[in-house]
Design a protein around this motif. Structure first.
Motif, PDB file in Angstrom:
ATOM      1  N   ASN A 178       0.436  -1.422   0.330  1.00  0.00           N
ATOM      2  CA  ASN A 178      -0.221   0.173  -0.302  1.00  0.00           C
ATOM      3  C   ASN A 178       0.442   1.327  -0.468  1.00  0.00           C
ATOM      4  N   GLY A 179       2.319   0.950  -0.501  1.00  0.00           N
ATOM      5  CA  GLY A 179       2.966   2.056  -0.241  1.00  0.00           C
ATOM      6  C   GLY A 179       3.817   2.668   1.367  1.00  0.00           C
ATOM      7  N   LYS A 180       2.998   1.805   2.489  1.00  0.00           N
ATOM      8  CA  LYS A 180       3.175   2.121   3.919  1.00  0.00           C
ATOM      9  C   LYS A 180       5.323   2.236   4.452  1.00  0.00           C
ATOM     10  N   LYS A 181       5.466   3.057   4.491  1.00  0.00           N
ATOM     11  CA  LYS A 181       6.609   2.191   4.505  1.00  0.00           C
ATOM     12  C   LYS A 181       6.969   1.769   6.195  1.00  0.00           C
ATOM     13  N   GLU A 182       7.925   0.576   6.367  1.00  0.00           N
ATOM     14  CA  GLU A 182       7.739   0.007   7.870  1.00  0.00           C
ATOM     15  C   GLU A 182       9.309  -0.064   8.129  1.00  0.00           C
ATOM     16  N   ILE A 183       9.584   0.601   9.740  1.00  0.00           N
ATOM     17  CA  ILE A 183      10.726   0.507   9.923  1.00  0.00           C
ATOM     18  C   ILE A 183      10.669   0.030  11.514  1.00  0.00           C
ATOM     19  N   SER A 184      12.145  -0.456  10.971  1.00  0.00           N
ATOM     20  CA  SER A 184      11.406  -2.062  12.645  1.00  0.00           C
ATOM     21  C   SER A 184      12.731  -2.235  12.973  1.00  0.00           C
ATOM     22  N   GLY A 185      13.463  -2.067  14.421  1.00  0.00           N
ATOM     23  CA  GLY A 185      14.928  -2.262  15.200  1.00  0.00           C
ATOM     24  C   GLY A 185      14.804  -2.923  15.801  1.00  0.00           C
ATOM     25  N   GLY A 186      16.157  -2.685  16.107  1.00  0.00           N
ATOM     26  CA  GLY A 186      16.357  -4.288  17.402  1.00  0.00           C
ATOM     27  C   GLY A 186      17.751  -4.471  17.868  1.00  0.00           C
ATOM     28  N   GLY A 187      18.006  -4.860  18.553  1.00  0.00           N
ATOM     29  CA  GLY A 187      19.138  -6.175  18.715  1.00  0.00           C
ATOM     30  C   GLY A 187      20.736  -4.973  19.379  1.00  0.00           C
ATOM     31  N   TYR A 188      21.379  -5.253  19.808  1.00  0.00           N
ATOM     32  CA  TYR A 188      21.856  -4.334  19.803  1.00  0.00           C
ATOM     33  C   TYR A 188      23.712  -5.542  19.197  1.00  0.00           C
ATOM     34  N   TYR A 189      25.196  -4.282  18.535  1.00  0.00           N
ATOM     35  CA  TYR A 189      26.013  -4.763  18.994  1.00  0.00           C
ATOM     36  C   TYR A 189      27.110  -4.010  19.657  1.00  0.00           C
ATOM     37  N   THR A 190      28.532  -4.159  19.767  1.00  0.00           N
ATOM     38  CA  THR A 190      29.413  -3.699  20.495  1.00  0.00           C
ATOM     39  C   THR A 190      30.548  -3.785  20.149  1.00  0.00           C
ATOM     40  N   ASN A 191      31.495  -2.321  19.974  1.00  0.00           N
ATOM     41  CA  ASN A 191      32.299  -2.227  19.398  1.00  0.00           C
ATOM     42  C   ASN A 191      32.180  -2.597  18.227  1.00  0.00           C
ATOM     43  N   GLY A 192      31.632  -2.549  17.252  1.00  0.00           N
ATOM     44  CA  GLY A 192      31.031  -3.100  15.777  1.00  0.00           C
ATOM     45  C   GLY A 192      31.122  -4.664  15.720  1.00  0.00           C
ATOM     46  N   GLY A 193      31.087  -5.791  16.339  1.00  0.00           N
ATOM     47  CA  GLY A 193      30.389  -6.859  16.691  1.00  0.00           C
ATOM     48  C   GLY A 193      29.533  -7.007  16.944  1.00  0.00           C
ATOM     49  N   SER A 194      28.595  -8.108  16.433  1.00  0.00           N
ATOM     50  CA  SER A 194      27.835  -8.292  16.755  1.00  0.00           C
ATOM     51  C   SER A 194      27.653  -9.251  17.907  1.00  0.00           C
ATOM     52  N   LEU A 195      25.958  -9.538  18.190  1.00  0.00           N
ATOM     53  CA  LEU A 195      26.320 -10.132  19.305  1.00  0.00           C
ATOM     54  C   LEU A 195      25.947 -11.601  19.720  1.00  0.00           C
ATOM     55  N   ASP A 196      24.820 -11.863  18.066  1.00  0.00           N
ATOM     56  CA  ASP A 196      24.050 -12.375  17.913  1.00  0.00           C
ATOM     57  C   ASP A 196      24.334 -12.789  16.009  1.00  0.00           C
ATOM     58  N   HIS A 197      24.221 -14.253  15.776  1.00  0.00           N
ATOM     59  CA  HIS A 197      25.124 -15.304  15.208  1.00  0.00           C
ATOM     60  C   HIS A 197      23.930 -14.684  13.437  1.00  0.00           C
ATOM     61  N   TRP A 198      22.269 -14.876  14.135  1.00  0.00           N
ATOM     62  CA  TRP A 198      21.365 -14.021  13.600  1.00  0.00           C
ATOM     63  C   TRP A 198      20.003 -13.540  13.650  1.00  0.00           C
ATOM     64  N   VAL A 199      19.943 -13.486  13.261  1.00  0.00           N
ATOM     65  CA  VAL A 199      18.444 -11.701  13.469  1.00  0.00           C
ATOM     66  C   VAL A 199      17.195 -12.668  12.424  1.00  0.00           C
ATOM     67  N   GLY A 200      15.695 -12.994  12.755  1.00  0.00           N
ATOM     68  CA  GLY A 200      14.629 -12.787  11.686  1.00  0.00           C
ATOM     69  C   GLY A 200      14.051 -12.501  11.917  1.00  0.00           C
ATOM     70  N   PHE A 201      13.307 -11.407  10.767  1.00  0.00           N
ATOM     71  CA  PHE A 201      11.861 -10.656  10.665  1.00  0.00           C
ATOM     72  C   PHE A 201      10.663 -11.496   9.935  1.00  0.00           C
ATOM     73  N   GLU A 202       9.470 -11.502  10.939  1.00  0.00           N
ATOM     74  CA  GLU A 202       8.934 -12.120  10.088  1.00  0.00           C
ATOM     75  C   GLU A 202       8.282 -11.042  10.488  1.00  0.00           C
ATOM     76  N   ILE A 203       7.381 -10.746   8.758  1.00  0.00           N
ATOM     77  CA  ILE A 203       6.771  -9.653   8.340  1.00  0.00           C
ATOM     78  C   ILE A 203       4.728  -9.853   8.392  1.00  0.00           C
ATOM     79  N   GLU A 204       4.335  -9.142   9.076  1.00  0.00           N
ATOM     80  CA  GLU A 204       2.522  -9.723   9.232  1.00  0.00           C
ATOM     81  C   GLU A 204       1.955  -8.671   8.941  1.00  0.00           C
ATOM     82  N   ASN A 205       0.387  -9.133   8.124  1.00  0.00           N
ATOM     83  CA  ASN A 205      -0.322  -7.327   8.580  1.00  0.00           C
ATOM     84  C   ASN A 205      -0.135  -6.814   8.820  1.00  0.00           C
ATOM     85  N   ASP A 206      -0.188  -7.204  10.271  1.00  0.00           N
ATOM     86  CA  ASP A 206      -0.226  -5.435  11.136  1.00  0.00           C
ATOM     87  C   ASP A 206       1.121  -5.856  12.320  1.00  0.00           C
TER      88      ASP A 206
END
Length: 106
Positions: free
Chosen positions: A67-95
């Motif tokens: 519908n043209g709506k721009k969505e922005i989702s943030g989260g997680g944290y990294y430190t000193n330029g390094g990821s604390l996680d191996h992966w991240v998953g985003f599940e886009i739902e209707n709402d």
């Protein structure tokens, strides 16, 4: 597979419409994963290189709904330029957008 110079991102579109102009990056915006389009009920997996990141920050996913709506989702944290996680998953739902990070073992 864990790589210490970035994070794997999986984006799953659980809606009935395609999502477009998908971007995943860090607060520093040094590298950006760009995906033109993810079709309904499909997913995409990419790797975000963080070799040049130096600071602390978070991750950001932006995309456009059909519908043209721009969505922005943030989260997680990294430190000193390094990821604390191996992966991240985003599940886009209707709402909503569901974000899951792997739980690292220290």
């Amino acid at each position: 597979m864990f790589k210490d110079d970035g994070i794997e991102v999986n984006i799953k579109n659980n809606t009935n419409e395609p999502i477009t102009n998908v971007e995943f990056t860090t607060t520093e915006r040094i590298e950006i994963v760009k995906i033109d389009r993810i079709e309904p009920n499909k997913s995409a997996t990419e790797f975000l290189s963080m070799k040049k990141n130096k600071a602390d920050g978070a991750y950001s996913l932006t995309f456009n709904r059909a519908n043209g709506k721009k969505e922005i989702s943030g989260g997680g944290y990294y430190t000193n330029g390094g990821s604390l996680d191996h992966w991240v998953g985003f599940e886009i739902e209707n709402d909503t957008i569901i974000v899951k990070f792997d739980a690292p073992i220290y």
